[in-house]
Design a protein around this motif. Structure first.
Motif, PDB file in Angstrom:
ATOM      1  N   ALA A 232      22.950  81.128  61.439  1.00  9.35           N
ATOM      2  CA  ALA A 232      21.786  82.115  61.238  1.00  9.35           C
ATOM      3  C   ALA A 232      20.634  81.229  60.915  1.00  9.35           C
ATOM      4  CB  ALA A 232      22.274  82.833  59.828  1.00  9.35           C
ATOM      5  N   ASP A 233      20.637  80.312  60.401  1.00  8.98           N
ATOM      6  CA  ASP A 233      19.340  79.250  59.966  1.00  8.98           C
ATOM      7  C   ASP A 233      19.323  78.218  61.107  1.00  8.98           C
ATOM      8  OD1 ASP A 233      18.316  80.671  57.901  1.00  8.98           O
ATOM      9  OD2 ASP A 233      19.893  79.452  56.556  1.00  8.98           O
ATOM     10  N   THR A 234      20.395  78.132  62.126  1.00  7.16           N
ATOM     11  CA  THR A 234      19.971  77.033  63.111  1.00  7.16           C
ATOM     12  C   THR A 234      18.798  76.963  63.762  1.00  7.16           C
ATOM     13  OG1 THR A 234      22.555  76.983  63.269  1.00  7.16           O
ATOM     14  CG2 THR A 234      21.189  76.029  64.957  1.00  7.16           C
ATOM     15  N   PRO A 235      18.472  78.304  64.463  1.00  9.55           N
ATOM     16  CA  PRO A 235      16.945  78.363  65.059  1.00  9.55           C
ATOM     17  C   PRO A 235      15.862  77.889  64.349  1.00  9.55           C
ATOM     18  CG  PRO A 235      18.286  80.333  65.470  1.00  9.55           C
ATOM     19  CD  PRO A 235      18.769  79.725  64.459  1.00  9.55           C
ATOM     20  N   ARG A 236      15.755  78.230  62.873  1.00  8.53           N
ATOM     21  CA  ARG A 236      14.682  77.601  62.106  1.00  8.53           C
ATOM     22  C   ARG A 236      14.778  76.127  62.069  1.00  8.53           C
ATOM     23  NH1 ARG A 236      15.829  79.923  56.758  1.00  8.53           N
ATOM     24  NH2 ARG A 236      14.970  78.130  56.168  1.00  8.53           N
ATOM     25  N   ALA A 237      16.263  75.486  61.757  1.00  7.96           N
ATOM     26  CA  ALA A 237      16.352  74.235  61.761  1.00  7.96           C
ATOM     27  C   ALA A 237      15.941  73.404  62.978  1.00  7.96           C
ATOM     28  CB  ALA A 237      17.781  73.774  61.349  1.00  7.96           C
ATOM     29  N   LEU A 238      16.227  73.973  64.140  1.00  9.17           N
ATOM     30  CA  LEU A 238      16.048  73.377  65.391  1.00  9.17           C
ATOM     31  C   LEU A 238      14.160  73.414  65.852  1.00  9.17           C
ATOM     32  CD1 LEU A 238      18.942  74.739  67.625  1.00  9.17           C
ATOM     33  CD2 LEU A 238      18.314  72.359  67.089  1.00  9.17           C
ATOM     34  N   GLN A 239      13.444  74.354  65.180  1.00  6.47           N
ATOM     35  CA  GLN A 239      12.191  74.239  65.261  1.00  6.47           C
ATOM     36  C   GLN A 239      11.546  72.795  64.925  1.00  6.47           C
ATOM     37  OE1 GLN A 239      10.641  77.457  63.161  1.00  6.47           O
ATOM     38  NE2 GLN A 239      11.116  79.042  64.753  1.00  6.47           N
ATOM     39  N   GLY A 240      12.180  72.237  64.156  1.00  8.43           N
ATOM     40  CA  GLY A 240      11.932  70.761  63.650  1.00  8.43           C
ATOM     41  C   GLY A 240      11.247  70.548  62.568  1.00  8.43           C
ATOM     42  N   ASP A 241      10.555  71.661  61.767  1.00  6.41           N
ATOM     43  CA  ASP A 241       9.610  71.182  60.644  1.00  6.41           C
ATOM     44  C   ASP A 241      10.211  71.651  59.530  1.00  6.41           C
ATOM     45  OD1 ASP A 241       9.229  73.756  61.310  1.00  6.41           O
ATOM     46  OD2 ASP A 241       6.773  73.560  61.501  1.00  6.41           O
ATOM     47  N   ASP A 242      11.439  72.454  59.302  1.00  9.23           N
ATOM     48  CA  ASP A 242      11.854  73.186  58.161  1.00  9.23           C
ATOM     49  C   ASP A 242      12.906  72.505  57.511  1.00  9.23           C
ATOM     50  OD1 ASP A 242      12.768  74.984  56.305  1.00  9.23           O
ATOM     51  OD2 ASP A 242      12.366  76.614  57.617  1.00  9.23           O
ATOM     52  N   VAL A 243      12.612  71.453  56.452  1.00  6.05           N
ATOM     53  CA  VAL A 243      13.605  70.733  56.065  1.00  6.05           C
ATOM     54  C   VAL A 243      14.709  71.600  55.105  1.00  6.05           C
ATOM     55  CG1 VAL A 243      12.302  68.632  56.233  1.00  6.05           C
ATOM     56  CG2 VAL A 243      12.246  70.067  53.947  1.00  6.05           C
ATOM     57  N   GLU A 244      14.331  72.705  54.627  1.00 10.81           N
ATOM     58  CA  GLU A 244      15.242  73.630  53.858  1.00 10.81           C
ATOM     59  C   GLU A 244      16.164  74.062  54.821  1.00 10.81           C
ATOM     60  OE1 GLU A 244      15.700  73.708  50.559  1.00 10.81           O
ATOM     61  OE2 GLU A 244      14.304  72.013  50.582  1.00 10.81           O
ATOM     62  N   ALA A 245      15.663  74.433  56.110  1.00  9.09           N
ATOM     63  CA  ALA A 245      16.489  75.092  57.020  1.00  9.09           C
ATOM     64  C   ALA A 245      17.725  74.202  57.490  1.00  9.09           C
ATOM     65  CB  ALA A 245      15.897  75.732  58.419  1.00  9.09           C
ATOM     66  N   VAL A 246      17.200  73.017  57.501  1.00 14.08           N
ATOM     67  CA  VAL A 246      18.165  71.888  58.057  1.00 14.08           C
ATOM     68  C   VAL A 246      19.315  71.713  56.892  1.00 14.08           C
ATOM     69  CG1 VAL A 246      18.673  69.240  58.284  1.00 14.08           C
ATOM     70  CG2 VAL A 246      16.538  70.346  59.577  1.00 14.08           C
ATOM     71  N   HIS A 247      18.891  71.665  55.679  1.00  8.57           N
ATOM     72  CA  HIS A 247      19.782  71.474  54.524  1.00  8.57           C
ATOM     73  C   HIS A 247      20.681  72.855  54.511  1.00  8.57           C
ATOM     74  CE1 HIS A 247      21.335  70.573  50.497  1.00  8.57           C
ATOM     75  NE2 HIS A 247      20.943  71.835  50.198  1.00  8.57           N
ATOM     76  N   ASP A 248      20.238  73.945  54.485  1.00  7.67           N
ATOM     77  CA  ASP A 248      20.960  75.073  54.663  1.00  7.67           C
ATOM     78  C   ASP A 248      22.139  75.184  55.563  1.00  7.67           C
ATOM     79  OD1 ASP A 248      19.612  75.935  52.374  1.00  7.67           O
ATOM     80  OD2 ASP A 248      18.538  77.453  53.563  1.00  7.67           O
ATOM     81  N   VAL A 249      21.702  74.723  56.723  1.00  3.16           N
ATOM     82  CA  VAL A 249      22.748  74.592  57.911  1.00  3.16           C
ATOM     83  C   VAL A 249      23.691  73.556  57.465  1.00  3.16           C
ATOM     84  CG1 VAL A 249      22.903  74.351  60.434  1.00  3.16           C
ATOM     85  CG2 VAL A 249      21.016  75.616  59.791  1.00  3.16           C
TER      86      VAL A 249
END
Length: 154
Positions: free
Chosen positions: A33-50
């Motif tokens: 679910a949060d992978t697209p946000r993480a792949l955008q590159g600037d969302d450290v919280e999305a990276v953490h959540d994934v």
């Protein structure tokens, strides 16, 4: 932080294969679910959540491994690879945050060195994110086949 999915519909009478399929599918959906946000590159919280969601999924896969006699091994290996790739991105995020926090206290002579270190870690992060994107692309291509095997094996 993204919350873990709930599995209220499962009961003690739910067959193991059905429960495993429901849990693995729910945790996989949460991780993706949060992978697209993480792949955008600037969302450290999305990276953490994934990363947290992948860890939850990996734990579930490990728990079902023995009762399902290793049928989830290919998926477990793929999830471990994704977690390792994303872990490199997260490590860079943590290092960047720590250095940025210390940049203000650096002397003028130290600031150039800290800035160069920040740029190097940011470049490493971009490479790590690109490696995660490639791994994610390969995972996406194989996901339907693995899902089909899981559903047909219980």
């Amino acid at each position: 932080m993204a919350k873990a999915p709930r599995f209220d519909a499962l009961t003690p009478a739910t067959p193991l294969g059905d429960a495993a399929g429901t849990i693995v599918a729910g945790l996989l959906d949460a991780a993706l679910a949060d992978t697209p946000r993480a792949l955008q590159g600037d969302d450290v919280e999305a990276v953490h959540d994934v990363r947290v969601a992948l860890r939850r999924l990996r734990t579930a896969l490990e728990g079902f491994d023995r009762p399902l006699r290793g049928r989830l091994d290919p998926l477990a290996r793929a999830v471990r690879r994704l977690g390792r790739k994303l872990g490199r991105v997260r490590d860079a995020d943590v290092h960047l945050a720590a250095l940025r926090g210390n940049l203000g206290g650096a002397t003028a002579a130290e600031q150039a060195g800290v800035q160069a270190l920040l740029e190097g870690i940011a470049a490493d992060r971009r490479r790590a994110l690109a490696a995660f994107a490639v791994e994610m692309s390969q995972f996406d291509r194989a996901r339907d086949r693995k899902s089909t095997r899981l559903n047909s094996s219980h």
